[in-house]
Design an enzyme around this catalytic site. Structure first.
Site, PDB file in Angstrom:
ATOM      1  N   ASN A 107     -18.800 -10.470   2.120  1.00  0.00           N
ATOM      2  CA  ASN A 107     -17.625 -10.607   1.255  1.00  0.00           C
ATOM      3  C   ASN A 107     -17.198 -12.071   1.229  1.00  0.00           C
ATOM      4  O   ASN A 107     -17.435 -12.818   2.181  1.00  0.00           O
ATOM      5  CB  ASN A 107     -16.485  -9.765   1.831  1.00  0.00           C
ATOM      6  CG  ASN A 107     -15.221  -9.825   0.991  1.00  0.00           C
ATOM      7  OD1 ASN A 107     -15.275  -9.770  -0.242  1.00  0.00           O
ATOM      8  ND2 ASN A 107     -14.070  -9.954   1.642  1.00  0.00           N
ATOM      9  N   HIS A 109     -13.679 -14.355   0.658  1.00  0.00           N
ATOM     10  CA  HIS A 109     -12.219 -14.210   0.620  1.00  0.00           C
ATOM     11  C   HIS A 109     -11.583 -15.592   0.500  1.00  0.00           C
ATOM     12  O   HIS A 109     -11.994 -16.526   1.196  1.00  0.00           O
ATOM     13  CB  HIS A 109     -11.733 -13.495   1.881  1.00  0.00           C
ATOM     14  CG  HIS A 109     -10.252 -13.308   1.893  1.00  0.00           C
ATOM     15  ND1 HIS A 109      -9.616 -12.386   1.080  1.00  0.00           N
ATOM     16  CD2 HIS A 109      -9.280 -13.945   2.588  1.00  0.00           C
ATOM     17  CE1 HIS A 109      -8.312 -12.474   1.278  1.00  0.00           C
ATOM     18  NE2 HIS A 109      -8.076 -13.403   2.188  1.00  0.00           N
ATOM     19  N   SER A 136     -13.661 -18.085   2.951  1.00  0.00           N
ATOM     20  CA  SER A 136     -14.468 -17.555   4.052  1.00  0.00           C
ATOM     21  C   SER A 136     -15.482 -16.565   3.511  1.00  0.00           C
ATOM     22  O   SER A 136     -15.160 -15.758   2.639  1.00  0.00           O
ATOM     23  CB  SER A 136     -13.577 -16.811   5.062  1.00  0.00           C
ATOM     24  OG  SER A 136     -12.570 -17.658   5.567  1.00  0.00           O
ATOM     25  N   ASP A 145     -10.666  -7.671   4.848  1.00  0.00           N
ATOM     26  CA  ASP A 145     -11.058  -9.077   4.962  1.00  0.00           C
ATOM     27  C   ASP A 145     -11.351  -9.484   6.409  1.00  0.00           C
ATOM     28  O   ASP A 145     -10.848 -10.494   6.902  1.00  0.00           O
ATOM     29  CB  ASP A 145      -9.966  -9.977   4.352  1.00  0.00           C
ATOM     30  CG  ASP A 145      -9.772  -9.680   2.874  1.00  0.00           C
ATOM     31  OD1 ASP A 145     -10.782  -9.478   2.180  1.00  0.00           O
ATOM     32  OD2 ASP A 145      -8.615  -9.632   2.425  1.00  0.00           O
TER      33      ASP A 145
HETATM   34  C1  GAR Z   1     -12.266 -14.646  -5.602  1.00  0.00           C
HETATM   35  O1  GAR Z   1     -11.368 -15.687  -5.407  1.00  0.00           O
HETATM   36  C2  GAR Z   1     -12.550 -13.938  -4.298  1.00  0.00           C
HETATM   37  O2  GAR Z   1     -12.534 -14.785  -3.195  1.00  0.00           O
HETATM   38  C3  GAR Z   1     -11.406 -12.947  -4.253  1.00  0.00           C
HETATM   39  O3  GAR Z   1     -11.286 -12.480  -5.560  1.00  0.00           O
HETATM   40  C4  GAR Z   1     -11.631 -13.542  -6.457  1.00  0.00           C
HETATM   41  C5  GAR Z   1     -12.590 -12.987  -7.499  1.00  0.00           C
HETATM   42  O4  GAR Z   1     -12.832 -13.945  -8.493  1.00  0.00           O
HETATM   43  N1  GAR Z   1     -11.649 -11.903  -3.308  1.00  0.00           N
HETATM   44  C6  GAR Z   1     -10.707 -11.365  -2.533  1.00  0.00           C
HETATM   45  O5  GAR Z   1      -9.540 -11.673  -2.594  1.00  0.00           O
HETATM   46  C7  GAR Z   1     -11.205 -10.317  -1.556  1.00  0.00           C
HETATM   47  N2  GAR Z   1     -10.190  -9.986  -0.633  1.00  0.00           N
HETATM   48  P1  GAR Z   1     -14.034 -13.739  -9.513  1.00  0.00           P
HETATM   49  O6  GAR Z   1     -13.909 -12.325 -10.062  1.00  0.00           O
HETATM   50  O7  GAR Z   1     -13.803 -14.763 -10.578  1.00  0.00           O
HETATM   51  O8  GAR Z   1     -15.322 -13.936  -8.773  1.00  0.00           O
END
Ligand code: GAR
Length: 215
Positions: A107, A109, A136, A145
């Site tokens: 994942n 985050h 991360s 997470d």
């Molecule tokens: C990203 O910033 C990722 O790190 C986050 O969602 C966004 C997705 O962006 N993930 C989390 O918060 C997981 N807990 P994207 O759809 O443009 O790739």
């Protein structure tokens, strides 16, 4: 070549970075399927534009959360990927799925975990006047997470007053670091030890990658 499945819930900019790196040959892998828990998200358009198979698994179509979890588990079992990549997948995996595929699911985050798991990380970082923010990448456990850290990318918060600017900078780091980690995994240069520590066959000896970015 490794078989990859990517799980998304939205825009899919990380998915796009992974697609681009697979297409260029930087990642020795192929995305067999993109799974989204939401219909009509831009990430699904991105997958279709690259002729990648897509699957929608929406909780509303199931009797209960438990049935949804079972459906997702069976779907992942069916696809039988070498690597399961969560890229903005905004659902916590149930214990059965997390445990069964442990070591195969990663994942990304937007925070320097263990700081700021959950939502609104950019806002919290600004509110708390943090000097540093970052991203991360970690192996997934059934906790939110959490799980063994593989890599972190750090930036200075600078004068970011609004979350949008900070979010944009964080995305730039994500689009570098996530493909890099996926490349190393596909090249068998990252794996989990039995004691759940992460092994990296790179010059970095710290146990996980930690880089600072001027972005
Ligand atoms: C990203 O910033 C990722 O790190 C986050 O969602 C966004 C997705 O962006 N993930 C989390 O918060 C997981 N807990 P994207 O759809 O443009 O790739």
């Amino acid at each position: 070549m490794k078989k990859i499945v990517v799980l998304i819930s939205g825009n899919g900019s990380n998915l796009q970075a992974i697609i681009d790196n697979c297409n260029s040959g930087n990642i020795n892998g192929e995305i067999a399927c993109v799974i989204s828990n939401k219909e009509d998200v831009y990430g699904i358009e991105r997958a279709k534009a690259s002729k990648i198979k897509t699957k929608i698994i929406n909780e509303d179509a199931f009797q209960s959360r438990a049935h949804f979890d079972e459906g997702l588990f069976n779907l992942l079992l069916d696809i039988n990927a070498d690597l399961i990549v969560l890229a903005g997948f905004m659902k916590i995996l149930d214990e059965k799925t997390a445990n069964y595929f442990f070591g195969k699911i990663i994942n990304i985050h937007p925070s320097l975990l263990p700081k700021y798991p959950g939502l609104n990380t950019h806002k919290k970082v600004i509110e708390n006047k943090e000097k540093y923010h970052g991203v991360s990448v970690h192996y997934v456990s059934s906790q939110l997470d959490a799980g063994p850290l593989i890599a972190q990318g750090q930036i200075k918060v600078n004068k970011d007053k609004n979350t949008e600017n900070l979010k944009e900078r964080i995305h730039k780091v994500e689009h570098i670091i996530y493909p890099e980690v996926i490349k190393l995994i596909c090249d068998n240069k990252i794996y989990l030890n039995l004691d759940k520590t992460v092994n990296l066959y790179t010059n970095d000896t710290k146990g996980f990658m930690h880089n600072s970015y001027e972005i």
